[in-house]
Design a protein around this motif. Structure first.
Motif, mmCIF file in Angstrom:
data_model
loop_
_atom_site.group_PDB
_atom_site.id
_atom_site.type_symbol
_atom_site.label_atom_id
_atom_site.label_comp_id
_atom_site.label_asym_id
_atom_site.label_seq_id
_atom_site.Cartn_x
_atom_site.Cartn_y
_atom_site.Cartn_z
ATOM 1 N N THR A 16 13.471 36.755 0.021
ATOM 2 C CA THR A 16 12.055 36.870 -0.286
ATOM 3 C C THR A 16 11.897 37.550 -1.640
ATOM 4 O OG1 THR A 16 11.728 39.060 0.703
ATOM 5 C CG2 THR A 16 11.516 37.147 2.171
ATOM 6 N N LEU A 17 10.738 37.380 -2.232
ATOM 7 C CA LEU A 17 10.471 38.039 -3.511
ATOM 8 C C LEU A 17 10.429 39.560 -3.336
ATOM 9 C CD1 LEU A 17 7.782 35.580 -4.867
ATOM 10 C CD2 LEU A 17 10.064 35.946 -5.833
ATOM 11 N N GLU A 18 9.917 40.035 -2.202
ATOM 12 C CA GLU A 18 9.865 41.481 -1.965
ATOM 13 C C GLU A 18 11.267 42.081 -1.862
ATOM 14 O OE1 GLU A 18 7.852 44.818 1.002
ATOM 15 O OE2 GLU A 18 7.776 42.687 1.554
ATOM 16 N N TYR B 279 2.619 33.787 -7.753
ATOM 17 C CA TYR B 279 3.855 33.465 -7.042
ATOM 18 C C TYR B 279 3.641 33.511 -5.536
ATOM 19 C CZ TYR B 279 6.229 34.092 -11.507
ATOM 20 O OH TYR B 279 6.635 33.975 -12.818
ATOM 21 N N CYS B 280 4.483 32.734 -4.834
ATOM 22 C CA CYS B 280 4.453 32.684 -3.375
ATOM 23 C C CYS B 280 5.887 32.491 -2.895
ATOM 24 C CB CYS B 280 3.558 31.539 -2.910
ATOM 25 S SG CYS B 280 3.585 31.260 -1.135
ATOM 26 N N HIS B 281 6.375 33.376 -2.046
ATOM 27 C CA HIS B 281 7.805 33.334 -1.694
ATOM 28 C C HIS B 281 8.165 32.106 -0.870
ATOM 29 C CE1 HIS B 281 8.408 34.324 2.632
ATOM 30 N NE2 HIS B 281 7.226 34.884 2.544
ATOM 31 N N ASP C 218 3.295 39.070 -3.808
ATOM 32 C CA ASP C 218 4.434 38.292 -4.298
ATOM 33 C C ASP C 218 4.410 38.184 -5.816
ATOM 34 O OD1 ASP C 218 5.818 37.816 -1.972
ATOM 35 O OD2 ASP C 218 4.907 35.860 -1.585
ATOM 36 N N ARG D 24 9.487 29.911 -7.489
ATOM 37 C CA ARG D 24 8.398 30.300 -6.598
ATOM 38 C C ARG D 24 7.100 30.552 -7.362
ATOM 39 N NH1 ARG D 24 12.971 30.281 -4.732
ATOM 40 N NH2 ARG D 24 13.388 30.112 -2.505
#
Length: 282
Positions: A258-260, A24-26, A36, A17
């Motif tokens: 998701t990255l979160e 970064y972008c999920h 992100d 990602r």
């Protein structure tokens, strides 16, 4: 924390990602954002896989306005945290920008989507520490008044009722201010939020739990010095949020990675290791 195989899978999930232009972008388009990017970099740090990334550093520097500010408060917070993680500083001193922002929201300022009445104060103080700003008495008093206004008889914090997420923010604020939390009795509320099936619930009896509730519960456990009553349930919950791609979803019942959520999961596992060390010292 996790096995070597799982660690490599999670690192691959994150690096897949990484945007061509840095950051970064999920959802895997070349549309990097500060949030992100922070989730990705801090997770890599927790996994011992954070590496120099000058392209991302340049991207983060470009997000700052010529006057030292940022498009929005939380965006600026994520940018500054990212720069600290990669050992860089902003091009322009952001302290005047931060000092111009009140740590306590005014009446009606809390966004509808906000999960905590203390989110701004917690972020503001975290940035003060990041930038080496010592909170003066006026700022301390304003934050503490805000905190005590939402302290409830059950020992927890929140509005309109206590929640684990808001209690975690409140305890983090007290910790950053060097204030003892024992007099508030937050551990009483924390105990009521423990659950044999999910580990922690955001409010007593409110099932199902989500990854942010588990993460908040474990953080409260560390900050109050009260190890989880159901540590294996906590670990099982995190493991069941894991997807085949190495990322984590919000729920044990499925959902996209998701990255979160991956950051919340890995941070919760890291904090679980701290609670185990606490138990060994008891």
């Amino acid at each position: 924390m996790i096995s070597d195989v799982e660690r490599k899978e999670t690192i691959r999930f994150i690096t897949d990602r990484r945007c061509v232009s840095g950051g970064y972008c999920h959802y895997r388009l070349d549309e990097p954002n500060a949030a992100d990017t922070f989730f990705a970099l801090d997770t890599l740090r927790l996994l011992g896989a954070l590496a120099p990334d000058p392209v991302t550093g340049d991207l983060l520097l470009r997000m700052q306005h010529p006057d030292g500010g940022y498009p929005a408060f939380y965006a600026g917070a994520y940018v500054l945290r990212c720069l600290t993680l990669i050992g860089m500083g902003p091009a322009i001193d952001p302290r005047p920008w931060l000092s111009s922002i009140s740590p306590v929201p005014g009446t009606g300022e809390r966004p509808i989507e906000s999960v905590s009445v203390f989110e701004r104060a917690c972020t503001h103080l975290d940035l003060c520490l990041t930038l080496g700003i010592h909170p003066d008495e006026q700022l301390r008093d304003a934050v503490l008044r805000h905190l005590t206004a939402y302290h409830n008889p059950d020992g927890g914090f929140g509005h309109p009722r206590s929640s684990l997420i808001e209690t975690a923010h409140a305890l983090a604020i007290l910790d950053m201010l060097g204030e003892p939390n024992g007099k508030f009795g937050a551990e009483r509320f924390l105990r009521r939020c423990e659950d044999a099936a999910f580990g922690y619930l955001n409010t007593p009896g409110a099932t199902p739990a989500f990854i942010e509730h588990l993460a908040a519960g474990v953080e409260c456990a560390v900050l109050t010095g009260r190890p989880p009553r159901f540590p294996e349930s906590c670990r099982t919950f995190v493991n069941e949020c894991r997807n085949r791609n190495g990322g984590y979803s919000r729920s044990i019942y499925g959902g996209i990675s998701t990255l979160e959520n991956t950051h919340l999961a890995i941070r919760a596992l890291a904090l679980m290791n701290q609670t185990e060390q606490m138990e060994r010292l008891v």
